[in-house]
Scaffold this motif. Structure first.
Motif, PDB file in Angstrom:
ATOM      1  N   ALA A  18       0.726  -1.037   0.077  1.00 13.13           N
ATOM      2  CA  ALA A  18      -0.018  -0.186  -0.121  1.00 13.13           C
ATOM      3  C   ALA A  18       0.854   1.113  -0.141  1.00 13.13           C
ATOM      4  N   ALA A  19       0.594   2.185  -0.843  1.00  8.68           N
ATOM      5  CA  ALA A  19       1.359   3.412  -1.064  1.00  8.68           C
ATOM      6  C   ALA A  19       2.795   3.282  -0.975  1.00  8.68           C
ATOM      7  N   CYS A  20       3.369   2.307  -1.332  1.00  7.91           N
ATOM      8  CA  CYS A  20       4.982   2.051  -1.220  1.00  7.91           C
ATOM      9  C   CYS A  20       5.496   1.915  -2.372  1.00  7.91           C
ATOM     10  N   GLY A  21       5.010   2.663  -3.668  1.00  7.25           N
ATOM     11  CA  GLY A  21       5.891   2.343  -4.793  1.00  7.25           C
ATOM     12  C   GLY A  21       7.199   2.979  -5.045  1.00  7.25           C
ATOM     13  N   SER A  22       7.476   3.974  -4.299  1.00  6.16           N
ATOM     14  CA  SER A  22       8.768   4.579  -4.533  1.00  6.16           C
ATOM     15  C   SER A  22       9.857   3.924  -3.953  1.00  6.16           C
ATOM     16  N   TYR A 140      12.110   7.478   4.471  1.00  8.49           N
ATOM     17  CA  TYR A 140      11.560   6.607   3.523  1.00  8.49           C
ATOM     18  C   TYR A 140      10.410   6.994   2.855  1.00  8.49           C
ATOM     19  N   PRO A 141      10.418   7.141   1.231  1.00  6.61           N
ATOM     20  CA  PRO A 141       9.486   7.958   0.523  1.00  6.61           C
ATOM     21  C   PRO A 141       7.932   7.367   0.692  1.00  6.61           C
ATOM     22  N   ALA A 142       7.967   6.313   0.980  1.00  5.15           N
ATOM     23  CA  ALA A 142       6.686   5.801   1.270  1.00  5.15           C
ATOM     24  C   ALA A 142       6.100   6.491   2.668  1.00  5.15           C
ATOM     25  N   PHE A 143       6.536   6.677   3.526  1.00  2.98           N
ATOM     26  CA  PHE A 143       6.463   7.289   4.900  1.00  2.98           C
ATOM     27  C   PHE A 143       6.008   8.699   4.612  1.00  2.98           C
ATOM     28  N   SER A 313      -3.409 -11.617   3.972  1.00  4.38           N
ATOM     29  CA  SER A 313      -3.264 -11.195   5.259  1.00  4.38           C
ATOM     30  C   SER A 313      -2.686  -9.499   4.982  1.00  4.38           C
ATOM     31  N   VAL A 314      -3.037  -8.720   5.847  1.00  2.00           N
ATOM     32  CA  VAL A 314      -2.625  -7.373   5.807  1.00  2.00           C
ATOM     33  C   VAL A 314      -2.356  -6.931   7.025  1.00  2.00           C
ATOM     34  N   SER A 315      -1.293  -6.340   7.083  1.00  2.00           N
ATOM     35  CA  SER A 315      -0.521  -5.549   8.412  1.00  2.00           C
ATOM     36  C   SER A 315      -0.799  -4.237   8.421  1.00  2.00           C
ATOM     37  N   ALA A 316      -1.025  -3.807   9.652  1.00  2.00           N
ATOM     38  CA  ALA A 316      -1.596  -2.172   9.728  1.00  2.00           C
ATOM     39  C   ALA A 316      -0.125  -1.479   9.988  1.00  2.00           C
ATOM     40  N   GLY A 317       0.118  -0.665   9.409  1.00  3.27           N
ATOM     41  CA  GLY A 317       1.195   0.268   9.503  1.00  3.27           C
ATOM     42  C   GLY A 317       0.780   1.452  10.156  1.00  3.27           C
ATOM     43  N   VAL A 318       1.357   1.740  11.233  1.00  2.00           N
ATOM     44  CA  VAL A 318       1.268   2.915  12.098  1.00  2.00           C
ATOM     45  C   VAL A 318       2.298   3.763  12.036  1.00  2.00           C
ATOM     46  N   MET A 319       2.231   5.139  11.820  1.00  4.13           N
ATOM     47  CA  MET A 319       3.248   5.988  11.580  1.00  4.13           C
ATOM     48  C   MET A 319       3.002   7.309  12.523  1.00  4.13           C
ATOM     49  N   ASP A 320       3.857   7.838  13.270  1.00  2.00           N
ATOM     50  CA  ASP A 320       3.926   9.077  14.057  1.00  2.00           C
ATOM     51  C   ASP A 320       4.633   9.775  13.257  1.00  2.00           C
ATOM     52  N   ARG A 321       4.518  11.235  13.549  1.00  2.00           N
ATOM     53  CA  ARG A 321       5.078  12.378  12.891  1.00  2.00           C
ATOM     54  C   ARG A 321       5.661  13.630  13.760  1.00  2.00           C
ATOM     55  N   PHE A 322       6.247  14.289  12.955  1.00  2.00           N
ATOM     56  CA  PHE A 322       6.697  15.478  13.406  1.00  2.00           C
ATOM     57  C   PHE A 322       6.126  16.426  12.420  1.00  2.00           C
ATOM     58  N   MET A 323       5.465  17.401  13.125  1.00  2.00           N
ATOM     59  CA  MET A 323       4.991  18.833  12.481  1.00  2.00           C
ATOM     60  C   MET A 323       5.614  19.972  13.061  1.00  2.00           C
ATOM     61  N   GLY A 385       7.506  -1.343   5.200  1.00  2.00           N
ATOM     62  CA  GLY A 385       7.567  -0.848   3.982  1.00  2.00           C
ATOM     63  C   GLY A 385       6.338  -1.445   3.218  1.00  2.00           C
ATOM     64  N   SER A 386       5.728  -2.300   3.685  1.00  2.00           N
ATOM     65  CA  SER A 386       4.600  -3.002   2.826  1.00  2.00           C
ATOM     66  C   SER A 386       3.158  -3.025   3.609  1.00  2.00           C
ATOM     67  N   CYS A 387       3.033  -1.934   4.319  1.00  2.00           N
ATOM     68  CA  CYS A 387       1.786  -2.118   5.020  1.00  2.00           C
ATOM     69  C   CYS A 387       0.521  -1.074   4.675  1.00  2.00           C
ATOM     70  N   LYS A 388      -0.522  -1.588   4.905  1.00  2.00           N
ATOM     71  CA  LYS A 388      -1.671  -0.342   4.653  1.00  2.00           C
ATOM     72  C   LYS A 388      -1.544   0.539   5.864  1.00  2.00           C
ATOM     73  N   PHE A 389      -1.934   1.745   5.473  1.00  2.00           N
ATOM     74  CA  PHE A 389      -1.729   2.815   6.543  1.00  2.00           C
ATOM     75  C   PHE A 389      -3.265   3.466   6.501  1.00  2.00           C
ATOM     76  N   TYR A 390      -3.554   4.064   7.688  1.00  2.00           N
ATOM     77  CA  TYR A 390      -4.683   4.687   7.777  1.00  2.00           C
ATOM     78  C   TYR A 390      -4.931   6.068   6.784  1.00  2.00           C
TER      79      TYR A 390
END
Length: 430
Positions: A18-22, A140-143, A313-323, A385-390
């Motif tokens: 998911a969303a990890c093509g780069s 990572y571009p995917a992130f 089977s799908v793994s959930a990727g969870v990513m936190d951020r700085f803004m 690098g190959s998870c689905k994200f919210y």
């Protein structure tokens, strides 16, 4: 360990992309020791110190001390900058920050999971204004793609985690069951574990305000459902989603789960797992670290998340951020903020941060260091690098996140899942 690594590799093979093509950027040279920042130079000295305040989320038992040491090291390295880091628990951080934002007291830098609502209100700066080229190239571009709105990156990844099925190998062996791969097998395993020892909770579910949206994702994604369709339209009340949440609620009503999913968080489940009171749960790669740090000794296995209807089977990727909030920062202040991020993402320092809490790195160089430092983490570095994200880049996500939690908690109290999801879909899409 061999069993865990083998299972992890199996997870990696079945995870959906998911969303990890780069492709990952070419890693720059390692920057050396933690005390040596990489990237932009120190801002030019001035008569007064440049004040930078950061609000950071508390990840675990070591977070406060790590940030306190970071603050001291940074301030010692840059005499013309005064950095203040405030660590706030996940239960309180959104409320605290939103209150401050409404009172025009937003922090300079925020470490949290969600960004879209702040961006939609015009409160954030584009990442290109506060991240040096050298640091940006490590990410990572995917992130980065998870924080894009209208072609612009508005936040940068702090760290990540991926989710898989954790299970107590001794309990499953004693109950005479194999690791479930389908929902039908999961129910059968739960029934066998209850028959073996009724004091053990076969399956853990967290539908609390802390992480109920994760439970929603686990079940809908592994039933072929999703939050949105291919065009980005919300599909919260799809038949697949209704079926998925009805299945999860049925596990609770059948007595196969922890007794209070609306209030028992993932951390409570991890304590139960470590104490041998819970047989199986879906959770992040940080669980072994949490269990070990808690003084537990348990024989854990890990596998892919059970699915339904032949779906992968799908793994959930969870990513936190700085803004960074747009507060009319001077050019000198922006250079100081760049220096902060260069210091944080220094290869060695950043890797120590990730390893300390058992999370996954958001930089290519960090991934290499983490994989070589802890062989058990190596497969996870590939998995993340190959998870689905919210769909957090959509401005409605804050309402959707709370909405699906409300649906789950309403269903736990006897509400009709379809009716609840229909109402949520109407509120969001209407």
């Amino acid at each position: 360990m061999k069993k865990i690594l083998a299972a992890l590799l199996a997870v990696c093979m079945v995870l959906s992309l998911a969303a990890c093509g780069s492709k990952d950027p070419t890693p720059p040279a390692n920057s050396g020791t933690p005390s040596t920042p990489s990237g932009s130079s120190t801002p030019a000295p001035s008569g007064d110190k440049i004040e930078i305040n950061v609000v950071a989320a508390q990840y675990g038992q070591n977070t406060n001390n790590w940030w306190a040491d970071f603050q001291d090291e940074f301030n010692a390295a840059y005499e013309n900058i005064n950095l203040t880091v405030e660590v706030i628990s996940w239960n309180d951080i959104s409320t605290v920050v939103n209150t401050r934002v409404s009172n025009n007291q937003a922090p300079d830098i925020l470490n949290i999971d969600l960004f879209a609502a702040y961006q939609a209100d015009g409160l954030l700066l584009p990442a290109e204004q506060y991240v040096s080229d050298e640091t940006y190239a490590k990410l990572y571009p995917a992130f980065l793609e998870q924080s894009v709105v209208d072609g612009t990156v508005w936040a940068i990844p702090d760290l990540a985690s991926a989710r898989a099925l954790y299970y107590n190998e001794d309990i499953l062996t004693a109950a005479g069951v194999e690791v479930p791969t389908t929902w039908e097998e999961l129910k059968a395993a739960c029934e066998a574990i209850k028959a073996y020892d009724s004091s053990i909770y076969p399956w853990g579910i967290d539908m609390t305000t802390d992480e109920g949206q994760a439970a929603f994702a686990y079940y809908i994604w592994n039933n072929g459902g999703d939050f949105t369709d291919a065009e980005g339209n919300w599909t919260l009340n799809s038949d697949k989603n209704v079926e998925a949440i009805e299945y999860a609620i049925d596990l609770v009503n059948s007595g196969y789960t922890n007794t209070d999913p609306a209030n028992e968080t993932r951390y409570a489940l991890q304590d139960m797992l470590g104490a041998g009171k819970l047989a199986m749960m879906i959770g992040p790669n940080s669980i072994p670290t949490y269990v070990s740090d808690g003084g537990y000794s348990v024989n854990l296995g890990v596998a892919s998340i059970p699915t339904n209807g032949g779906n992968p089977s799908v793994s959930a990727g969870v990513m936190d951020r700085f803004m960074v909030f747009d507060k009319g920062h001077s050019a000198e202040k922006l250079e100081a903020i760049k220096t902060f991020f260069d210091f944080f993402y220094d290869d060695t320092r950043y890797s120590e941060w990730v390893l300390m809490e058992g999370f996954l790195p958001a930089t290519s160089t960090g991934g290499e260091i983490v994989a070589s430092s802890d062989p058990a983490m190596a497969p996870w570095v590939e998995i993340v690098g190959s998870c689905k994200f919210y769909p957090v880049a959509k401005s409605e996500w804050d309402d959707v996140k709370q909405g699906v939690i409300n649906v789950e908690q309403g269903a736990l109290l006897g509400g009709n899942v379809k009716e609840l999801l229909d109402e949520l879909q109407s509120n969001i899409a209407g």
